[in-house]
Design a protein around this motif. Structure first.
Motif, PDB file in Angstrom:
ATOM      1  N   ASN A   1       0.814  -1.212   0.000  1.00  0.00           N
ATOM      2  CA  ASN A   1       0.000   0.000   0.000  1.00  0.00           C
ATOM      3  C   ASN A   1       0.856   1.276   0.000  1.00  0.00           C
TER       4      ASN A   1
ATOM      5  N   HIS B   1     -10.157  -9.517   6.398  1.00  0.00           N
ATOM      6  CA  HIS B   1      -9.511  -8.231   6.168  1.00  0.00           C
ATOM      7  C   HIS B   1     -10.531  -7.095   6.138  1.00  0.00           C
TER       8      HIS B   1
ATOM      9  N   LEU C   1     -11.310  -6.250   9.792  1.00  0.00           N
ATOM     10  CA  LEU C   1     -10.261  -5.448  10.416  1.00  0.00           C
ATOM     11  C   LEU C   1     -10.370  -3.977   9.987  1.00  0.00           C
TER      12      LEU C   1
ATOM     13  N   LEU D   1      -8.987  -0.141  11.577  1.00  0.00           N
ATOM     14  CA  LEU D   1      -7.615  -0.205  11.103  1.00  0.00           C
ATOM     15  C   LEU D   1      -7.531   0.302   9.664  1.00  0.00           C
ATOM     16  N   ASN D   2      -6.399   0.891   9.294  1.00  0.00           N
ATOM     17  CA  ASN D   2      -6.192   1.214   7.894  1.00  0.00           C
ATOM     18  C   ASN D   2      -5.601   0.001   7.188  1.00  0.00           C
ATOM     19  N   GLN D   3      -5.392   0.123   5.881  1.00  0.00           N
ATOM     20  CA  GLN D   3      -4.928  -1.036   5.108  1.00  0.00           C
ATOM     21  C   GLN D   3      -3.588  -1.565   5.610  1.00  0.00           C
ATOM     22  N   LYS D   4      -2.650  -0.671   5.860  1.00  0.00           N
ATOM     23  CA  LYS D   4      -1.327  -1.117   6.291  1.00  0.00           C
ATOM     24  C   LYS D   4      -1.398  -1.841   7.626  1.00  0.00           C
ATOM     25  N   GLN D   5      -2.210  -1.328   8.542  1.00  0.00           N
ATOM     26  CA  GLN D   5      -2.340  -1.960   9.857  1.00  0.00           C
ATOM     27  C   GLN D   5      -3.016  -3.321   9.751  1.00  0.00           C
ATOM     28  N   ALA D   6      -4.078  -3.411   8.936  1.00  0.00           N
ATOM     29  CA  ALA D   6      -4.781  -4.677   8.771  1.00  0.00           C
ATOM     30  C   ALA D   6      -3.869  -5.736   8.159  1.00  0.00           C
TER      31      ALA D   6
ATOM     32  N   ALA E   1      -0.605  -5.785   8.274  1.00  0.00           N
ATOM     33  CA  ALA E   1       0.428  -6.122   9.253  1.00  0.00           C
ATOM     34  C   ALA E   1      -0.094  -7.133  10.270  1.00  0.00           C
ATOM     35  N   VAL E   2      -1.325  -6.954  10.739  1.00  0.00           N
ATOM     36  CA  VAL E   2      -1.927  -7.899  11.689  1.00  0.00           C
ATOM     37  C   VAL E   2      -2.004  -9.290  11.078  1.00  0.00           C
TER      38      VAL E   2
ATOM     39  N   TYR F   1      -0.243 -10.464   8.584  1.00  0.00           N
ATOM     40  CA  TYR F   1       1.112 -10.989   8.421  1.00  0.00           C
ATOM     41  C   TYR F   1       1.575 -11.665   9.720  1.00  0.00           C
TER      42      TYR F   1
END
Length: 372
Positions: free
Chosen positions: A217, A289, A292, A297-302, A304-305, A307
């Motif tokens: 992202n 996703h 989340l 959560l934003n895309q990067k945070q979702a 990361a979770v 991952y």
């Protein structure tokens, strides 16, 4: 595992990485020229402007060339029948994905081609003959599948193919999860001296890593069905090449842990839809996703979770193959308990009210069906 073999595996990973990284901009231009562009036309899309897809072609190029270059040098390697079958099936999946990214093909023809591709791999020797008996009190430690090995393996490959496809909903999600699954397979294969599996997993991981910088992202290109179905197909095939056949009673769960996130999301999506009286293929905005994102959560945070979740499952798969049976059973029990708690949270998570009010249109279900 010799130093030379480990060197070949590392070289395969680096080569696939470089090829995918270099060819992705070329594939991006090609996708735009052919009209393989993802236009955000419904609320399930997380992007707001057209983005080229079909980027999985670069991953495929990196994987294929790396395997063809290095596989003949691996002990017991060479273009054997099982590898030829897997590569032929992969080519079929990629061609199907290219047409789907350009023309948005109907679900049924895609499913039929996936079944044919899986059958090609199975008839070439990639099938599950024996699995460990999950009943630790049984006098028979293994189950011989017999004639069931063919349909069971085909179902497994097609299921994993579509499971990876269905989690491809956020920038970098499917590619990153596939990278983690491939690296998990690589570590396990190295630990149990399976050089053929290790090299294939390394080539797949390298291709994913080379594409990932363009897909994180904000994504410059999507892998499309060309990439997601290809990754799912290869992961499905490679996961049965020895990974179902360890000599421990809990080995039957190892492939499910390596591919845990896409399998979990797909199974719960089907259960959720059936519970609501819908077709299992009916699309909705309730994948893990999406939930989340709706939690704030934003895309990067979702991403990361997810991952982290995928990495934990992968580490558990590695641990299960390297510890005693008793400790493995205790770990498996803990995982089941954690999974039950996660399932309760999954089903009882509701979108935040402020997000519902801010984006009311994003909470309507898409009318058309998911593409397998």
């Amino acid at each position: 595992m010799t130093i030379e073999t480990i060197g070949l595996v590392a070289a395969a990973l680096v080569t696939a990485f470089l090829i995918a990284f270099i060819t992705t901009p070329i594939v991006k231009d090609l996708a735009q020229k052919w009209g393989a562009v993802d236009v955000p036309k419904d609320n399930r899309r997380m992007h707001h402007h057209p983005i080229p897809r079909m980027g999985g072609l670069a991953i495929f190029f990196g994987f294929l060339l790396s395997v063809l270059i290095f596989f003949p040098f691996v002990p017991g390697g060479g273009l054997n029948r099982s590898l030829q079958g897997m590569l032929l099936g992969a080519v079929m999946i990629v061609i199907l994905g290219i047409f789907d990214d350009i023309y948005a093909l109907p679900a049924l023809p895609k499913l039929l081609v996936q079944i044919v591709a899986a059958t090609v791999a199975v008839l070439s020797g990639n099938h599950i003959d024996t699995i460990s008996n999950p009943n630790i009190f049984s006098s028979e430690p293994y189950w011989q599948l017999g004639w069931l090995s063919i349909p069971v393996t085909i179902i497994w490959i097609v299921a994993v193919t579509n499971a990876v496809n269905l989690i491809d909903g956020l920038d970098g999600l499917a590619c990153g999860v596939s990278t983690i699954s491939s690296m998990t397979m690589l570590v396990i294969a190295l630990s149990v001296a399976e050089p053929n599996v290790a090299l294939i997993a390394a080539a797949l991981a390298g291709g994913c890593i080379g594409f990932l910088p363009y897909n994180l992202n904000p994504a410059k290109i999507f892998m499309g069905d060309t990439g997601s179905t290809f990754l799912g197909y290869v992961l499905g095939v490679v996961s049965i090449q020895g990974l179902f056949k360890y000599y421990t009673l809990i080995s039957f769960v190892v492939p499910f842990l390596m591919l845990g996130l896409p399998i979990f999301d797909t199974c719960f999506a089907f259960i959720r839809r059936i519970a609501h009286g819908q077709s299992p293929m009916h699309a909705d905005r309730s994948h893990i996703h999406h939930r989340l994102i709706d939690m704030g959560l934003n895309q990067k945070q979702a991403v990361a979770v997810l991952y982290v979740v995928s990495t934990i499952l992968g580490l558990c798969a590695v641990v299960l193959t390297t510890i005693s049976a008793l400790r493995a059973m205790l770990l498996l029990f803990a995982l089941c308990l954690a999974g039950a708690v996660g399932g309760l949270i999954y089903f009882n998570t509701h979108p935040r009210k402020d997000k519902l009010e801010e984006h009311p249109e994003e909470n309507q279900e898409k009318e058309e069906e998911d593409q397998p």
